[in-house]
Design a protein around this motif. Structure first.
Motif, mmCIF file in Angstrom:
data_model
loop_
_atom_site.group_PDB
_atom_site.id
_atom_site.type_symbol
_atom_site.label_atom_id
_atom_site.label_comp_id
_atom_site.label_asym_id
_atom_site.label_seq_id
_atom_site.Cartn_x
_atom_site.Cartn_y
_atom_site.Cartn_z
ATOM 1 N N GLU A 135 22.124 36.683 -52.895
ATOM 2 C CA GLU A 135 21.828 35.448 -53.631
ATOM 3 C C GLU A 135 21.703 34.262 -52.674
ATOM 4 N N THR A 194 28.323 31.228 -62.824
ATOM 5 C CA THR A 194 27.920 32.076 -61.698
ATOM 6 C C THR A 194 29.131 32.710 -61.037
ATOM 7 N N ASP A 308 20.353 25.820 -59.178
ATOM 8 C CA ASP A 308 20.510 27.017 -58.354
ATOM 9 C C ASP A 308 21.443 26.755 -57.178
ATOM 10 N N SER A 312 24.932 28.414 -56.471
ATOM 11 C CA SER A 312 25.098 29.173 -55.230
ATOM 12 C C SER A 312 26.318 28.711 -54.444
#
Length: 608
Positions: A135, A194, A308, A312
């Motif tokens: 990722e 996430t 994102d 992350s």
């Protein structure tokens, strides 16, 4: 590990991410320059179109029209060319960073204390090395590239609009800032989801590793628990799917509303320009509308990229948590190992290994695993470590092999202090569950000594009575033994690991239940053959089933981490000691063994 870092840790996390990119600053600067060039060329096309609409077409100026159209074609070609090369640079930087990061995590785990591997799930480490860093690769390539392109495109479009009409340009800046602030709130939820999802993925991998392994399948089928195994994997998979869905959909409703709002801007521009600013030319109005339309994609991309990147950070946090693990100083490579120079040579055999007051405690244990252990291992001697389960025998074996660092006491080799790193150079340990790799028999053996010859391989296979088995296989030594060696029986796996240890040049071998999977007859024959093969080595046996020992062999009885009896095999038997009771209870032949001789490797012997 918590699911979300504290806010005051986020700047430090971002700084560590930036430090990963710092060594590649020159390539990133060149990529940024190419992005700026591509953006400038992209913006040039609408400006040339404005001239076409306001000047060339109304005046029917063919020469000017040709010049402007040619400029648009050239700008488009050069813009795509520079975009291609900046993409190559970004991908190269991303993959270099990911490779460096993956190796740092691998090295950090490899240098971790042995206790880490007993407490930490291997599937979690696999998830971090493969899934999490994968990722990060996407973030450092696609997200970073999109951030540069969208950011510069947005700034360039706003700048041109400001130059054409500052009031509309100011409105564009306010809109972009407002959306950015709202997006930060939306991204936080995705960040949390996430982190939770990655934890669930690691749990799911652990279920697969345990339940779909050879032993897991055997346990599930024999105990009738395959339905239970499937049910808990089903629950883990559903939970992962739910969290993944929630993560992907987090903020999507907000993004849809923003997209709808931005789609209303061009009609509003036409209406405002036609009513409030009649002096603006048609070309200018069209170009402003086009540039406002071009604001839509960069703003939405920036919102998605920001989300994102925020999510992350949770992945980076997990990776950095592994990189911050405490390492075993004895695993760190020495300066000589790093630069390839030869260090001070250790004494070679014959050399005596002495343990003086060794003590060790596992974290969180109720009592010490070892306390005040004294032991002398002389060259060529056989030493037997006996005692009940949990007495500390295996822990002592790990310390002798340099795999655990004692918390008290010290070790000496030939009278000189020796550290765990040096011990690993002279001691080889064969544990009860010795690893057998999913490779050929030859490759498994050469792992112990890469320069071993064919004769060397055949000699150690004979010593552990595997010659007949290997000769019966279609590919002989090149037969692949399967995942964890499950193409072989338990006894064959143990003997293959023992043969690999016999190949090593170590003058001291520690055999911890190394033949426990063999039947009594085969185990005795392999034991005698190993004694003959290692006549010039020091052998330390750790076993519940006492093998045949010679009168003069040393026996150390350990109970609750302390040495309770220490003497020769014959001497302890004569004293009617606890060791003697242990030997008699196992109906082990107590007579002194004759000088051992090589045992021929015959086929058809039983093996468990």
């Amino acid at each position: 590990m918590s699911s979300e870092p504290a806010p005051d840790r986020e700047p430090r996390l971002a700084a560590r991410v930036a430090a990963l990119l710092a060594p590649h600053a020159s390539l990133l600067a060149l990529a940024t320059l190419l992005v700026l060039t591509s953006t400038a060329l992209t913006v040039a096309a609408p400006l040339l179109l404005q001239k076409i609409i306001d000047e060339a077409l109304p005046a029917h100026d063919v020469a000017l029209l040709g010049l402007l159209c040619g400029g648009m074609i050239t700008a488009g070609f050069l813009s795509n060319l520079t975009s291609l090369y900046q993409g190559r640079l970004i991908y190269r930087v991303g993959q270099r960073v990911v490779h460096d990061l993956r190796m740092k995590v691998y090295d950090q785990v490899q240098r971790s204390p042995l206790t880490f591997f007993a407490s930490e799930s291997n599937s979690r480490t696999q998830s971090i090395l493969v899934s999490d860093i994968g990722e990060i690769s996407d973030t450092l390539t696609f997200s970073l590239q999109s951030l540069l392109l969208s950011g510069t495109g947005l700034l360039a479009a706003v700048g041109v609009i400001m130059a054409l009409n500052w009031k509309i340009g100011l409105l564009s800046i306010v809109l972009a800032l407002g959306l950015s602030l709202v997006n930060r709130r939306l991204a936080r939820r995705r960040f949390m989801l996430t982190n939770l999802r990655q934890d669930r993925v690691a749990d799911m991998m652990r279920r697969v590793e345990e339940d779909l392994s050879y032993l897991g399948v055997v346990a599930g089928r024999t105990l009738g628990r395959t339905g239970f195994q499937r049910g808990r994997f089903l629950a883990a998979s559903l939970d992962t799917a739910r969290l993944t869905f929630e993560e992907r959909m987090a903020g999507r409703t907000g993004y849809a509303w923003f997209g709808s709002a931005l789609a209303c801007i061009p009609p509003a521009i036409y209406w405002v320009a036609g009513t409030a600013f009649p002096e603006i030319s048609v070309g200018t109005i069209i170009i402003i509308a086009m540039l406002q339309m071009r604001l839509t994609d960069p703003i939405e991309n920036l919102m998605l990229v920001s989300a994102d990147i925020q999510s992350s950070l949770a992945v980076f946090k997990r990776v950095f948590a592994v990189m911050d693990l405490e390492t075993d100083p004895s695993i760190e490579p020495s300066r000589e190992e790093r630069d390839g120079s030869a260090g001070t040579p250790l004494p070679r055999p014959p050399a005596t290994l002495e343990l003086d007051g060794i003590g060790y405690s596992y974290p969180g244990a109720a009592r010490p695993a070892l306390t005040g252990v004294n032991l002398t291992v002389r060259p060529g001697e056989v030493t037997m470590l006996a005692g009940p389960s949990g007495s500390g025998k295996s822990t002592l074996g790990l310390i002798i092999a340099g795999l655990l660092t004692p918390l008290q006491g010290g070790l000496r080799l030939a009278g000189r202090p020796v550290d765990p790193r040096q011990l690993r150079g002279v001691v080889t340990l064969v544990p009860q569950e010795a690893p057998v790799f999913n490779a050929s028999i030859r490759e498994n053996l050469l792992f112990g000594r890469p320069d071993a010859t064919q004769d060397d391989l055949e000699r150690v296979l004979g010593a552990v009575r595997l010659t007949s088995l290997v000769r019966s296989l279609p590919a002989k030594l090149d037969t692949v033994v399967g995942e964890r060696g499950y193409e072989l029986s338990g006894g064959e796996r143990q003997r293959l690991a023992l043969a690999r240890a016999l190949l090593s040049p170590s003058p001291i071998l520690v055999l911890d239940e190394a033949v426990s999977a063999l039947d009594v007859i085969t185990g005795a024959e392999v034991h005698a053959s190993v004694l003959h093969h290692c006549a010039d080595r020091s052998l330390i046996f750790i076993a519940h089933r006492i093998p045949v020992l010679a009168h003069e062999d040393t026996v150390v009885l350990i109970d609750q981490g302390r040495v309770t009896e220490h003497g020769t095999h014959a001497g302890l038997l004569d004293r009617h000691s606890a060791y003697a009771h242990l030997v008699r209870s196992q109906t082990t032949v107590a007579a002194p063994a004759p000088a051992p001789a090589p045992v021929p490797d015959t086929a058809g012997q039983p093996d468990s």
